[in-house]
Design an enzyme around this catalytic site. Structure first.
Site, PDB file in Angstrom:
ATOM      1  N   TYR A  26       0.819  -1.217   0.000  1.00 38.80           N
ATOM      2  CA  TYR A  26       0.000   0.000   0.000  1.00 38.80           C
ATOM      3  C   TYR A  26       0.852   1.266   0.000  1.00 38.80           C
ATOM      4  CZ  TYR A  26      -3.619   3.372   1.222  1.00 38.80           C
ATOM      5  OH  TYR A  26      -4.464   4.452   1.216  1.00 38.80           O
ATOM      6  N   ASN A  82      18.526  15.489  14.801  1.00 41.06           N
ATOM      7  CA  ASN A  82      19.878  14.938  14.664  1.00 41.06           C
ATOM      8  C   ASN A  82      20.307  14.764  13.216  1.00 41.06           C
ATOM      9  OD1 ASN A  82      18.361  12.772  13.823  1.00 41.06           O
ATOM     10  ND2 ASN A  82      19.186  11.317  15.313  1.00 41.06           N
ATOM     11  N   HIS A 138      -6.151   8.893   8.085  1.00 41.57           N
ATOM     12  CA  HIS A 138      -5.797   8.190   6.854  1.00 41.57           C
ATOM     13  C   HIS A 138      -4.556   8.770   6.177  1.00 41.57           C
ATOM     14  CE1 HIS A 138      -6.494   7.458   2.423  1.00 41.57           C
ATOM     15  NE2 HIS A 138      -6.733   6.243   2.875  1.00 41.57           N
ATOM     16  N   ASP A 326      10.083  17.382 -11.655  1.00 41.14           N
ATOM     17  CA  ASP A 326      10.797  17.708 -12.894  1.00 41.14           C
ATOM     18  C   ASP A 326      11.745  16.551 -13.218  1.00 41.14           C
ATOM     19  OD1 ASP A 326      12.127  18.770 -15.030  1.00 41.14           O
ATOM     20  OD2 ASP A 326      13.163  20.332 -13.897  1.00 41.14           O
TER      21      ASP A 326
END
Length: 422
Positions: A26, A82, A138, A326
């Site tokens: 998924y 970090n 979601h 791009d």
């Protein structure tokens, strides 16, 4: 030549299997887990509750965490400060039946997963930290939405306990002072009366005039919306880009938009918005600006580019994801649409603007595997963006015959080496 003065190059991409042993599929994320400057991949499905990352190069598979109940959306960012990518994931979406028609009233949770700093050398699972929840969560995005000094997570439920098309809350979580020990993050409601069935969101930088805060392009029942915080007025606002697909509603019960991203053309940072419509839809549409660039509010015209097949017995089409980038190095964004299947409507379709204002785009198919999600990055170290996909394999929706993660190296253009002229 395109309307933007660039020579159009036919896209060429290779194909490399990262893994074809997925039991479900998924979500896919491109994140620099090890700090090398080249993105790794993080991938998972909904049913197993196991999140893995794949180390670049070589794609060795390593466990992040397991026992996550139905992980759905994810994003990455440096939460600890970090310099390494941490992960944030929302989970526990479904109630009985395993579909969005029954949201878990106790679910919609968000955790952030702390990068251990030596992820390539340890077999220990990443530490989970609770952020908060909103039923039906979601999608989420990390960024700086109302302030720049700390990380924020904006969350988007897709459905409510009351029903699939109930009004939803959009919520914002702000990083607390001690992010590792905090029981949860402070939450505020962005909107709780304006949007329904939010399926796709894209975080965008540099779009708000006079501000360096991030904004959101959102696909929902209402169509496409540009959502952002107005720092001068001290409030959230939004621009309605377009209403999405409405002609299928009586047949499918779905309307509006399903996934979205925004494309740059020349100096116009948001010259067009590409969308798959409606929810799990079959229609590819582009909204092109007709007003001066970056004007708020703007004016948009919708152009339908393609319709891929007919809705199935559940009212769903084959389209699932869209992403602008791009790829040919000319300064203009192309966009990719991911089709989950079945054949012949599966793979990645590549669209190149010839004249966006008139809805003129060239199209090529650049992959044929089932696609749930597309991510981009310079995975190969060539100096140009490649893309990667994960198959859509979700029970009750669509299960790809072969679930895999695939890398497509960009062979369209090649950045010159030092002292070299191409």
């Amino acid at each position: 030549m395109s309307a933007y003065g660039s020579r159009i190059l036919e896209p060429r991409f290779g194909s490399e299997t990262v893994t074809d042993f997925l039991r479900d599929g998924y979500w896919l994320e491109a994140a620099d887990i090890t700090g090398t400057g080249r993105p790794d991949l993080v991938g998972y499905g909904l049913s197993l509750g196991e999140i893995y990352w794949y180390q670049n190069p070589g794609w060795q598979k390593r466990l992040v965490v397991d026992k996550v109940k139905e992980p759905v959306g994810m994003d990455h960012g440096d939460i600890t400060g970090n310099g390494l990518a941490d992960l944030a994931v929302c989970y526990q979406l479904y109630g009985p039946g395993g579909t969005i028609h029954h949201a878990d009233p106790e679910g919609g949770k968000i955790d952030w997963l702390e990068n251990p700093g030596n992820a390539a050398e340890t077999s220990e699972q990443w530490m989970r930290h609770y952020v908060g929840r909103a039923t039906g969560m979601h999608r989420l995005r990390l960024g700086h939405f109302t302030r720049n000094d700390v990380m924020q997570i904006i969350g988007f439920p897709i459905v409510a306990v009351e029903g699939v098309h109930a009004v939803l809350p959009i919520v914002l979580f702000t990083q607390p002072a001690d992010v590792r020990s905090a029981a949860e993050w402070p939450m505020e409601v962005v909107s709780n009366r304006d949007f329904r069935m939010i399926h796709g969101v894209a975080r965008k930088e540099g779009l708000i005039p006079g501000s360096d805060l991030d904004s959101i392009l959102m696909a929902s029942d209402e169509g496409v919306t540009w959502l952002y915080y107005d720092a001068v007025a001290g409030e959230w606002t939004w621009e309605h880009v377009g209403g999405g697909e409405e002609s299928q509603f009586e047949q499918t019960t779905f309307k509006g938009s399903g996934d979205v991203d925004g494309g740059r053309l020349g100096t116009n940072a948001l010259a067009y918005v590409a969308a798959v419509e409606p929810f799990h839809g079959n229609t590819v549409a582009v909204y092109a600006r007709t007003a001066p660039e970056n004007k708020v509010p703007g004016e948009w015209r919708r152009h339908v580019l393609d319709i891929y097949g007919d809705p199935n017995e559940n009212g769903e089409g084959t389209g699932h994801t869209v992403m602008c980038r791009d790829f040919d190095g000319d300064g203009d964004d192309e966009f990719l649409v991911g089709l989950r299947g079945p054949d012949p409507w599966q793979g990645a379709m590549y669209y190149k603007a010839v004249d966006a204002a008139r809805g003129l785009f060239l199209k090529w198919r650049v992959s044929r595997e089932s696609v749930a999600r597309i991510v981009a990055g310079d995975f190969s170290g060539s100096g140009v963006d490649d893309f990667a996909t994960i198959s859509y394999s979700v029970a009750h929706y669509f299960v790809a015959p072969k679930a895999q993660i695939t890398l497509h190296q960009n062979l369209t253009v090649r950045a010159p080496a030092a002292g070299e002229f191409l």
